[in-house]
Design an enzyme around this catalytic site. Structure first.
Site, PDB file in Angstrom:
ATOM      1  N   GLU A 109       1.649  -0.519  -4.996  1.00 20.25           N
ATOM      2  CA  GLU A 109       0.731   0.565  -5.312  1.00 20.25           C
ATOM      3  C   GLU A 109       1.640   1.776  -5.497  1.00 20.25           C
ATOM      4  O   GLU A 109       2.105   2.358  -4.511  1.00 20.25           O
ATOM      5  CB  GLU A 109      -0.268   0.805  -4.184  1.00 20.25           C
ATOM      6  CG  GLU A 109      -1.272   1.897  -4.528  1.00 20.25           C
ATOM      7  CD  GLU A 109      -2.217   2.219  -3.379  1.00 20.25           C
ATOM      8  OE1 GLU A 109      -3.389   2.520  -3.648  1.00 20.25           O
ATOM      9  OE2 GLU A 109      -1.777   2.175  -2.217  1.00 20.25           O
ATOM     10  N   ASP A 160       0.839  -1.193   0.000  1.00 24.20           N
ATOM     11  CA  ASP A 160       0.000   0.000   0.000  1.00 24.20           C
ATOM     12  C   ASP A 160       0.879   1.250   0.000  1.00 24.20           C
ATOM     13  O   ASP A 160       1.858   1.339   0.761  1.00 24.20           O
ATOM     14  CB  ASP A 160      -0.896  -0.027   1.241  1.00 24.20           C
ATOM     15  CG  ASP A 160      -1.786   1.183   1.355  1.00 24.20           C
ATOM     16  OD1 ASP A 160      -2.673   1.343   0.508  1.00 24.20           O
ATOM     17  OD2 ASP A 160      -1.575   1.981   2.294  1.00 24.20           O
TER      18      ASP A 160
END
Length: 735
Positions: free
Chosen positions: A379, A343
């Site tokens: 990401e 993330d």
């Protein structure tokens, strides 16, 4: 209680079959106390007197699995210097393998008095804190073998442990929403039907429910608020007594591996649940605030925030890097997971200020013999300056391709001037990845994910509808690149319903026919809706859970058929980029591996890409141009394909291209269902492609003649009259 010196490695609480070693890093501490809690909450404190390289440690031969514990760390309290030590705050071990309980919010878990951020609060927080749990590391993996599916053959299914399983009618109620539910045959059968090879779980590291959300009657449903990087979330366990969630998670992984499905974890190493200077003191903030977090140079009371959550982990500190790497290795070696999706990964590349693809974190991953061998998905952005880094991660990494998502959405909603980029995204995004030596599989392709509209909502809403989040509609993305096809939200208009169903098929077909690695967001294959809410992060309820009783069964079958097609034809899962170019070819030259086609059946010319008609295009995929070999070294070949796209509002007549591509073609997929089971098409034939639809043509192969293998046919052959049996030729003997 006996206390022995123990070892500074490994960090955390490590049970060896006899006793438990405890080790905690703190460079700034003056004194560290280990706190043990019995079933009634009574606390026993043990001072850690041995220190090696800033690691405080002790071995307790009487401590067994199931023991709950925490730490109290003594040291200076000077927020202006980034020092927030306070022994009145019980602290969770950053290396805890399991966690018991939840945070009970109130003044005691904060290091300052409410209303006075620079003050010091000395309320004891033990009764309000979650505790670490000593776990038994031994588990019968029963010969577990990792699937190790190559990227080119991977189909990722992004799912939430609770959201996927909570409402499934075939799963016993007592285990719904848990790791055990994921391992239930009902979920396994669905995933295998879809051809899923990798289950990507939204955060399962122990996380914290924000007090601000709880006050609104909401919760941190998505889980992007980690507090313990080694512990599986205890609320996802059917039983978490004595740290049993660890065993339950391992059993789930073992079950997935048995059917060939890898388990990938969505991990949040960019920040923690302790927030900024107004956040609680739960773990690292009280253990060694200046080492674990990025602090502002001008005033170290404040935290540098590249994540929008209040703090950023200090990836430039060796002990913080060790925490991250130790966590990754633990999940691979002990929990048998097969990869990670990072993330806001750009934050991990900010060793100093700028995003740096040569940051120490990437170097550590590159040389690590364990972590370097699993799937690594970034990401590739954060909210800091220069944070959007799609295409810029090191060669070993794959990336969520946000440009693929945006371009495919724009194309199918009919936005002009997206044709050239659409072509690039469809064929693996060479413009993003080829320059660094990467392959098409570096692109993790997706149209939807947990963050944003579901697929059904993408074709049903123009605007977000986040009223349930209690933020006045100010949360969530406002530019969704969605199109409701004429009516906002649900409608009884059959024409709009038909178009919405078609658009969902268009998106799924485009995704599964594109080069790269496809990712489906859970429930998209069965028409899941969040009623227009594009930010369900706080909605742990039926708004975000998958409603299996309302599943769109035809859409499930369509998705499964597409997945099977992709699996059976290497043309759609190439490991190398295409070499073909949209240029004029001289007559007689070999057919390239890829040719972009105008609706009239001729090859696209360079100036066609900007000619303005860009809502309809075709592409020829040469099955003989794969340029790859199988494990035995044999050249891989496939049938030829043509994909016709029409994102316009009217039907477009395509001309089947000349016979040099293939003499005849048949329709394999038509998302409008206008052409199915018809006669083969020849070069020069016209094919009307309906508005907003996709047609896949495959090289026609005449059916093989039927051979009668019956017993009767065999006996008939053996009992032919002698005069009907051809005698062997008779040759004269040699002289």
């Amino acid at each position: 209680m006996q206390v022995w010196p123990g070892s500074a490695y490994p960090l955390g609480a490590s049970f060896d079959g006899s006793g438990t070693n405890f080790a905690l890093f703190s460079e700034g501490a003056d004194r560290v106390e280990l706190c043990l809690f019995d079933d009634d909450g009574a606390e026993t404190r043990v001072e850690l007197r041995d220190v090696d390289a800033y690691v405080w440690h002790a071995y307790l031969p009487s401590v067994q699995p199931g023991q709950r514990y925490g730490y109290r760390v003594h040291g200076p309290h000077d927020p202006r210097k980034g020092l927030r030590f306070n022994p009145n705050k019980l602290l969770l071990d950053p290396y805890a393998k399991a966690v018991d309980g939840q945070i009970r919010w109130g003044q005691p878990v904060f290091g300052y008095d409410f209303g006075a951020p620079d003050s010091r609060n000395d309320d004891d927080s033990a009764a309000h804190m979650m505790k670490g749990v000593v776990v038994n590391p031994f588990f019968d993996w029963a010969g577990d073998r990792r699937p190790r599916t190559p990227y080119a053959g991977t189909l990722i299914y992004e799912a939430h442990v609770k959201g996927l399983t909570k409402l499934h009618p075939e799963i016993p109620e007592e285990i719904r929403g848990t790791y055990s539910a994921l391992a239930h045959p009902a979920i396994i059968d669905h995933l295998t039907k879809l051809g899923v090879t990798a289950l990507e779980l939204m955060p399962v590291h122990q996380f914290v429910d924000d007090s601000t959300l709880q006050e609104k009657g909401l919760s941190n449903y998505w889980g992007y608020n980690t507090i313990a990087f080694f512990a599986p979330q205890n609320t996802y366990a059917a039983s978490c007594a004595g740290g049993h969630q660890v065993q339950e998670f391992k059993n789930m992984v073992r079950t997935m591996h048995a059917v060939g499905i890898e388990v990938i974890l969505d991990v949040v190493y960019n920040h923690t649940a302790e927030g900024n200077h107004l956040g609680p003191t739960l773990s690292m903030k009280g253990i060694d605030n200046a080492a674990y977090y990025r602090l502002e140079a001008r005033d170290r009371r404040y935290y540098t925030d590249y994540t929008g959550t209040g703090n950023s982990l200090n990836a430039g500190n060796p002990h913080t890097l060790q925490l991250i790497m130790d966590s990754l290795r633990y999940w691979v070696l002990e929990m048998h997971v097969d990869g990670f999706r990072f993330d806001l990964a750009a934050t991990l590349a900010r060793e100093f200020y700028e995003v740096d693809r040569l940051a120490t974190f990437f170097e550590l991953v590159q040389q690590d013999p364990v972590v370097s061998q699993v799937k690594l998905i970034a990401e590739p952005w954060d909210i800091g300056p220069g944070g959007y880094q799609v295409g810029n991660f090191p060669p070993q990494w794959t990336e969520w391709n946000g440009k693929y998502r945006d371009t495919v959405r724009d194309f199918w909603r009919g936005e002009p001037a997206t044709l050239g980029e659409f072509a690039s995204r469809l064929t693996g995004s060479a413009d993003l990845y080829e320059h660094s030596g990467r392959r098409p599989v570096a692109s993790i392709n997706f149209v939807t994910a947990h963050d944003g509209f579901t697929l059904r909502d993408l074709v049903s809403y123009n605007e977000k509808h986040n009223e349930a989040n209690g933020e006045g509609g100010n949360d969530g993305e406002s530019h969704n690149r969605s199109y409701n096809l004429g009516v906002e939200g649900p409608t009884d208009d059959p024409a709009i319903q038909t178009l919405r169903a078609r658009q969902q098929r268009n998106f799924l077909a485009t995704l599964l026919l594109s080069e790269g690695v496809p990712m489906i967001s859970h429930g998209d294959e069965l028409g899941r809706t969040q009623r227009g809410n594009n930010n369900g992060y706080a909605q742990d309820n039926e708004l975000t859970w998958v409603h299996w009783d309302a599943a769109d069964r035809p859409l499930i079958e369509f998705t499964a058929a597409l997945s099977r097609l992709r699996r059976e034809h290497p043309t759609f899962r190439r490991s190398r980029f295409f070499d073909g170019r949209p240029v004029v070819r001289a007559e007689g030259e070999p057919v390239p591996d890829l040719v972009w086609l105008r609706p009239d059946g001729t090859a696209m010319r360079p100036d066609d890409w900007d000619s303005g008609f860009g809502r309809a295009i075709g592409v020829f995929l040469n099955g003989n141009g794969i340029r790859e070999r199988d494990r035995r070294g044999r050249r891989i070949s496939d049938r030829h394909f043509i994909v016709l796209f029409n994102a316009g509002d009217d039907a477009v007549v395509f001309t089947i291209p000349a016979a040099e591509y293939s003499p005849r073609w048949e329709v394999l997929i038509d998302t409008s269902a206008a052409h199915t089971g018809g006669a083969p098409l020849d070069g020069g034939d016209a094919l009307a492609v309906a508005a907003k639809s996709l047609v896949l043509l495959v090289e026609y192969e005449p059916p093989a003649p039927d051979i009668d293998h019956s017993v009767a046919a065999s006996l008939a052959a053996l009992t032919q009259p002698i005069d009907q049996i051809q005698a062997p030729a008779v040759t004269d003997p040699p002289d």
